[in-house]
Motif scaffolding. Structure first.
Motif, PDB file in Angstrom:
ATOM      1  N   LEU A 139       0.886   9.600   1.937  1.00 47.27           N
ATOM      2  CA  LEU A 139       2.277   9.535   1.505  1.00 47.27           C
ATOM      3  C   LEU A 139       2.491   8.241   0.736  1.00 47.27           C
ATOM      4  N   GLY A 140       2.960   8.350  -0.487  1.00 42.76           N
ATOM      5  CA  GLY A 140       3.118   7.200  -1.362  1.00 42.76           C
ATOM      6  C   GLY A 140       2.085   7.271  -2.470  1.00 42.76           C
ATOM      7  N   TYR A 141       1.520   6.127  -2.819  1.00 44.32           N
ATOM      8  CA  TYR A 141       0.424   6.105  -3.788  1.00 44.32           C
ATOM      9  C   TYR A 141      -0.850   5.793  -3.027  1.00 44.32           C
ATOM     10  N   THR A 142      -1.580   6.816  -2.645  1.00 44.07           N
ATOM     11  CA  THR A 142      -2.763   6.680  -1.783  1.00 44.07           C
ATOM     12  C   THR A 142      -4.027   7.234  -2.426  1.00 44.07           C
TER      13      THR A 142
ATOM     14  N   VAL B  99       0.779   4.189   1.951  1.00 46.57           N
ATOM     15  CA  VAL B  99       0.599   3.020   1.096  1.00 46.57           C
ATOM     16  C   VAL B  99       1.656   3.081   0.006  1.00 46.57           C
ATOM     17  N   HIS B 100       2.341   1.976  -0.232  1.00 44.49           N
ATOM     18  CA  HIS B 100       3.453   1.929  -1.187  1.00 44.49           C
ATOM     19  C   HIS B 100       4.496   2.994  -0.835  1.00 44.49           C
ATOM     20  N   SER B 101       4.797   3.087   0.435  1.00 43.25           N
ATOM     21  CA  SER B 101       5.703   4.139   0.900  1.00 43.25           C
ATOM     22  C   SER B 101       6.795   3.598   1.812  1.00 43.25           C
ATOM     23  N   LEU B 102       6.412   3.051   2.979  1.00 40.92           N
ATOM     24  CA  LEU B 102       7.409   2.687   3.988  1.00 40.92           C
ATOM     25  C   LEU B 102       8.345   1.594   3.503  1.00 40.92           C
ATOM     26  N   GLU B 103       7.868   0.678   2.670  1.00 41.50           N
ATOM     27  CA  GLU B 103       8.725  -0.407   2.191  1.00 41.50           C
ATOM     28  C   GLU B 103       9.759   0.062   1.180  1.00 41.50           C
ATOM     29  N   HIS B 104       9.640   1.317   0.685  1.00 36.51           N
ATOM     30  CA  HIS B 104      10.559   1.823  -0.326  1.00 36.51           C
ATOM     31  C   HIS B 104      11.505   2.902   0.198  1.00 36.51           C
ATOM     32  N   VAL B 105      11.289   3.409   1.398  1.00 35.87           N
ATOM     33  CA  VAL B 105      12.103   4.519   1.891  1.00 35.87           C
ATOM     34  C   VAL B 105      13.508   4.030   2.218  1.00 35.87           C
ATOM     35  N   GLU B 106      14.447   4.958   2.183  1.00 35.17           N
ATOM     36  CA  GLU B 106      15.844   4.613   2.459  1.00 35.17           C
ATOM     37  C   GLU B 106      16.069   4.327   3.932  1.00 35.17           C
ATOM     38  N   ASN B 107      15.442   5.123   4.804  1.00 40.48           N
ATOM     39  CA  ASN B 107      15.599   4.952   6.251  1.00 40.48           C
ATOM     40  C   ASN B 107      14.223   5.034   6.904  1.00 40.48           C
TER      41      ASN B 107
ATOM     42  N   SER C 255      -0.213  16.089  14.783  1.00 42.79           N
ATOM     43  CA  SER C 255      -0.694  16.799  15.957  1.00 42.79           C
ATOM     44  C   SER C 255      -0.528  15.920  17.200  1.00 42.79           C
ATOM     45  N   PRO C 256      -0.663  16.489  18.405  1.00 42.43           N
ATOM     46  CA  PRO C 256      -0.482  15.669  19.619  1.00 42.43           C
ATOM     47  C   PRO C 256      -1.368  14.437  19.674  1.00 42.43           C
ATOM     48  N   ALA C 257      -2.552  14.488  19.096  1.00 47.42           N
ATOM     49  CA  ALA C 257      -3.432  13.321  19.059  1.00 47.42           C
ATOM     50  C   ALA C 257      -3.444  12.680  17.674  1.00 47.42           C
ATOM     51  N   GLY C 258      -2.425  12.967  16.874  1.00 45.44           N
ATOM     52  CA  GLY C 258      -2.388  12.478  15.507  1.00 45.44           C
ATOM     53  C   GLY C 258      -2.133  10.990  15.405  1.00 45.44           C
ATOM     54  N   ARG C 259      -2.518  10.434  14.249  1.00 46.76           N
ATOM     55  CA  ARG C 259      -2.358   9.001  14.019  1.00 46.76           C
ATOM     56  C   ARG C 259      -1.800   8.771  12.632  1.00 46.76           C
ATOM     57  N   VAL C 260      -1.074   7.685  12.513  1.00 44.92           N
ATOM     58  CA  VAL C 260      -0.534   7.257  11.225  1.00 44.92           C
ATOM     59  C   VAL C 260      -1.087   5.873  10.911  1.00 44.92           C
ATOM     60  N   VAL C 261      -1.537   5.691   9.678  1.00 46.84           N
ATOM     61  CA  VAL C 261      -2.060   4.415   9.206  1.00 46.84           C
ATOM     62  C   VAL C 261      -1.116   3.907   8.120  1.00 46.84           C
ATOM     63  N   ILE C 262      -0.577   2.715   8.319  1.00 50.67           N
ATOM     64  CA  ILE C 262       0.469   2.175   7.447  1.00 50.67           C
ATOM     65  C   ILE C 262      -0.013   0.883   6.821  1.00 50.67           C
ATOM     66  N   VAL C 263       0.184   0.777   5.521  1.00 48.34           N
ATOM     67  CA  VAL C 263      -0.098  -0.450   4.770  1.00 48.34           C
ATOM     68  C   VAL C 263       1.220  -0.916   4.164  1.00 48.34           C
ATOM     69  N   VAL C 264       1.696  -2.098   4.559  1.00 51.43           N
ATOM     70  CA  VAL C 264       2.974  -2.620   4.073  1.00 51.43           C
ATOM     71  C   VAL C 264       2.805  -4.082   3.670  1.00 51.43           C
TER      72      VAL C 264
END
Length: 262
Positions: free
Chosen positions: A43-46, A102-110, A123-132
């Motif tokens: 999500l973003g520019y990845t 990447v280049h995503s969370l810092e630009h979102v409205e909420n 998924s129940p064992a899913g993971r999110v990787v965030i670069v900010v």
């Protein structure tokens, strides 16, 4: 201010952009665990990192926010990109194993609504990787790079945001310890500055990388009571009558209990 897709592609085609991409790749490699038959979404520019970490995945999609714009990817084969709204992803519940931002969370409205939506599709064992961008870093203070736009975060702010949206931070990493200078003299020593900065000034990295796991159960907060009734035995209540004084003298009737509020 939002980063446009044209500006992002132009930045990563420059020498400074390639050095930044390499530094972030090293930070992601330190926390990226291989998952067999993984369903991966960026999500973003990845695109630079999906091409590297998505080679062994079952399927890979690149979601690009509508405010940013989209490009066709990959160059050969069916298109795997989509223009989306970050708070309403076109996915069913619990269908993605890992999501990269990447280049995503810092630009979102909420940010909370976006992470809640990501929680829904993981998924129940899913993971999110965030670069900010790091709030303390130098890269967040110069607008000639994409990391100088949007809302930077500190580790504490990112931890609190993840816990509020039912994620548990698992692994941390950092990148971009060299200054965002376009001068050839500075870029010539970017490897040395990266290694030295990783040892001497780790809290001043350009970006923060975190991997968080989806939390299935949330604790229910307990509200603190403003007052509580306490029963206090009293031998002689205030304003006791003649009957009360007679009870003090040895009457067989039980003592009186007064209810007070604290």
């Amino acid at each position: 201010m939002h980063s446009d897709i044209v500006d992002l592609r132009s930045f990563y085609s420059t020498t400074l952009g390639r050095f930044a991409e390499r530094s972030i790749t090293m930070a992601l490699s330190s926390i990226w665990a291989a998952v067999p038959n993984e369903r991966l979404v960026g999500l973003g520019y990845t695109l630079p990192w999906l091409e590297r970490f998505g080679t062994d995945a079952e399927r890979v999609f690149a979601f690009m926010p509508a405010t940013q714009g989209a490009v066709v990817w990959p160059a050969k084969g069916p298109t795997a990109t989509a223009l989306v709204f970050d708070e309403e992803l076109p996915l069913v519940d619990s269908c993605i194993d890992r999501m990269l931002l990447v280049h995503s969370l810092e630009h979102v409205e909420n940010p909370r609504e976006t992470l809640n939506e990501i929680w829904r599709v993981l998924s129940p064992a899913g993971r999110v990787v965030i670069v900010v961008p790091n709030r303390r870093g130098v890269w967040a203070r110069f607008e000639h790079t994409p990391f100088g736009n949007g809302r930077p975060f500190s580790r504490g702010q990112l931890t609190e945001l993840l816990r509020e949206t039912n994620f548990t931070p698992a692994s941390w990493s950092d990148a971009l310890f060299f200054p965002p200078s376009r001068r050839r003299f500075m870029m010539r020593f970017h490897n040395v500055l990266e290694r030295v900065g990783r040892r001497l000034w780790p809290i001043f990295s350009g970006v923060i990388v975190v991997e968080a796991q989806k939390r299935l159960y949330q604790g229910v907060p307990v509200a603190q009571r403003a007052s509580r009734r306490v029963f206090v035995p009293v031998l002689s209540p205030h304003g006791a009558t003649r009957l009360g004084r007679r009870n003090e003298a040895g009457d067989a009737r039980p003592s009186v209990a007064r209810v007070t509020a604290s």
